[in-house]
Each structure stands twice: as structure tokens, then as C-alpha cells.
Design a protein around this motif. Structure first.
Motif, PDB file in Angstrom:
ATOM      1  N   ILE A 140       1.343   6.454  -6.953  1.00  0.00           N
ATOM      2  CA  ILE A 140       0.242   7.362  -7.277  1.00  0.00           C
ATOM      3  C   ILE A 140       0.704   8.809  -7.141  1.00  0.00           C
ATOM      4  CG2 ILE A 140      -2.003   8.207  -6.480  1.00  0.00           C
ATOM      5  CD1 ILE A 140      -2.649   5.255  -5.772  1.00  0.00           C
ATOM      6  N   GLY A 141       1.449   9.083  -6.086  1.00  0.00           N
ATOM      7  CA  GLY A 141       1.974  10.430  -5.906  1.00  0.00           C
ATOM      8  C   GLY A 141       2.942  10.833  -7.004  1.00  0.00           C
ATOM      9  N   ARG A 142       3.709   9.880  -7.467  1.00  0.00           N
ATOM     10  CA  ARG A 142       4.709  10.175  -8.510  1.00  0.00           C
ATOM     11  C   ARG A 142       4.065  10.331  -9.878  1.00  0.00           C
ATOM     12  NH1 ARG A 142       7.984  12.277 -11.411  1.00  0.00           N
ATOM     13  NH2 ARG A 142       9.788  11.244 -12.240  1.00  0.00           N
ATOM     14  N   TYR A 143       3.233   9.385 -10.251  1.00  0.00           N
ATOM     15  CA  TYR A 143       2.701   9.370 -11.619  1.00  0.00           C
ATOM     16  C   TYR A 143       1.326  10.006 -11.736  1.00  0.00           C
ATOM     17  CZ  TYR A 143       6.660   6.365 -12.283  1.00  0.00           C
ATOM     18  OH  TYR A 143       7.937   5.879 -12.319  1.00  0.00           O
ATOM     19  N   GLY A 144       0.669  10.225 -10.620  1.00  0.00           N
ATOM     20  CA  GLY A 144      -0.644  10.841 -10.667  1.00  0.00           C
ATOM     21  C   GLY A 144      -0.605  12.343 -10.476  1.00  0.00           C
ATOM     22  N   ILE A 151       0.833  -1.203   0.000  1.00  0.00           N
ATOM     23  CA  ILE A 151       0.000   0.000   0.000  1.00  0.00           C
ATOM     24  C   ILE A 151       0.867   1.252   0.000  1.00  0.00           C
ATOM     25  CG2 ILE A 151      -1.621   1.342   1.410  1.00  0.00           C
ATOM     26  CD1 ILE A 151      -2.928  -1.349   2.169  1.00  0.00           C
ATOM     27  N   LEU A 152       1.937   1.251   0.787  1.00  0.00           N
ATOM     28  CA  LEU A 152       2.823   2.409   0.802  1.00  0.00           C
ATOM     29  C   LEU A 152       3.517   2.610  -0.547  1.00  0.00           C
ATOM     30  CD1 LEU A 152       4.414   2.270   4.353  1.00  0.00           C
ATOM     31  CD2 LEU A 152       3.008   4.071   3.397  1.00  0.00           C
ATOM     32  N   LEU A 153       3.946   1.519  -1.160  1.00  0.00           N
ATOM     33  CA  LEU A 153       4.568   1.633  -2.485  1.00  0.00           C
ATOM     34  C   LEU A 153       3.561   2.117  -3.519  1.00  0.00           C
ATOM     35  CD1 LEU A 153       6.860  -1.512  -2.549  1.00  0.00           C
ATOM     36  CD2 LEU A 153       7.544   0.888  -2.384  1.00  0.00           C
ATOM     37  N   ALA A 154       2.333   1.638  -3.436  1.00  0.00           N
ATOM     38  CA  ALA A 154       1.299   2.088  -4.373  1.00  0.00           C
ATOM     39  C   ALA A 154       1.004   3.570  -4.172  1.00  0.00           C
ATOM     40  CB  ALA A 154       0.025   1.262  -4.184  1.00  0.00           C
ATOM     41  N   SER A 155       0.980   4.019  -2.918  1.00  0.00           N
ATOM     42  CA  SER A 155       0.723   5.442  -2.688  1.00  0.00           C
ATOM     43  C   SER A 155       1.871   6.298  -3.196  1.00  0.00           C
ATOM     44  CB  SER A 155       0.467   5.706  -1.207  1.00  0.00           C
ATOM     45  OG  SER A 155       1.623   5.461  -0.442  1.00  0.00           O
ATOM     46  N   ALA A 156       3.088   5.800  -3.098  1.00  0.00           N
ATOM     47  CA  ALA A 156       4.226   6.540  -3.661  1.00  0.00           C
ATOM     48  C   ALA A 156       4.121   6.613  -5.180  1.00  0.00           C
ATOM     49  CB  ALA A 156       5.540   5.881  -3.249  1.00  0.00           C
TER      50      ALA A 156
END
Length: 102
Positions: A53-57, A46-51
């Protein structure tokens, strides 16, 4: 725009604060005999996914800048949190030394 972002962030944080202990407690309870580390792996994912999302979103106009260092910090925080949780679990369940908690 900033006030909406802060409100959304606070709302998501509140929901996560309520739902996360229930979800991870349930996962831990059903996997304790077979794979006790699954809840920690889910948290790291989840933390990697949020990173990601923050990077590419992020908007392309540069309004929000996520650098590779931010991703490294997210990963380091995830690993530190997992290690801390494991250290507490090892002390509590595996009778390891209290020095594991330091």
C-alpha cells in the motif's frame, strides 16, 4: 497536510494497539493445536500488504517516496518480529534454551 497525516497515523496506531492483541490472541488460541504459526503468518501478510500500500498507493507526484529498500526493510522487520515471537514461544512452550531469546 502533514498534521493530518500524523494524526491519522497516530489514530491507526492506537486502534491497532487495541485490536491486534485481541485478534492475534484469538487466532493463536483457536489454532494452537492444529497450526500454531497461523497468527505469525497473518502478521507477516499484514506487514507485506502495508508495504505494498505504501509503495503503490503513494501519490504519483513524488511527495512520498517508497524505494525497494523500504520494502526490503519491511520484509526484514516482519521476519525478525516473527523469529523473535517464535523464539519466545519455543523457549516458553518447547523448553528450548534461553539462548533462543538472544
Amino acid at each position: 497536510r502533514q498534521d493530518r497525516l500524523q494524526g491519522a497515523n497516530a489514530s491507526v496506531g492506537s486502534i491497532a494497539g487495541i485490536a491486534s492483541p485481541l485478534f492475534f490472541g484469538w487466532v493463536y488460541a483457536i489454532t494452537i493445536g492444529t497450526a500454531p504459526g497461523v497468527s505469525f503468518l497473518i502478521a507477516a501478510a499484514i506487514l507485506l500488504a502495508s508495504a505494498a500500500i505504501g509503495r503503490y498507493g503513494a501519490p504519483k507526484d513524488g511527495a512520498i517516496c517508497v524505494t525497494p529498500m523500504t520494502i526490503i526493510v519491511y520484509v526484514a522487520a516482519a521476519l525478525a518480529e516473527i523469529a523473535g515471537c517464535f523464539a519466545f514461544w519455543a523457549w516458553l512452550r518447547l523448553d528450548k534454551s534461553p539462548l533462543w531469546l538472544v
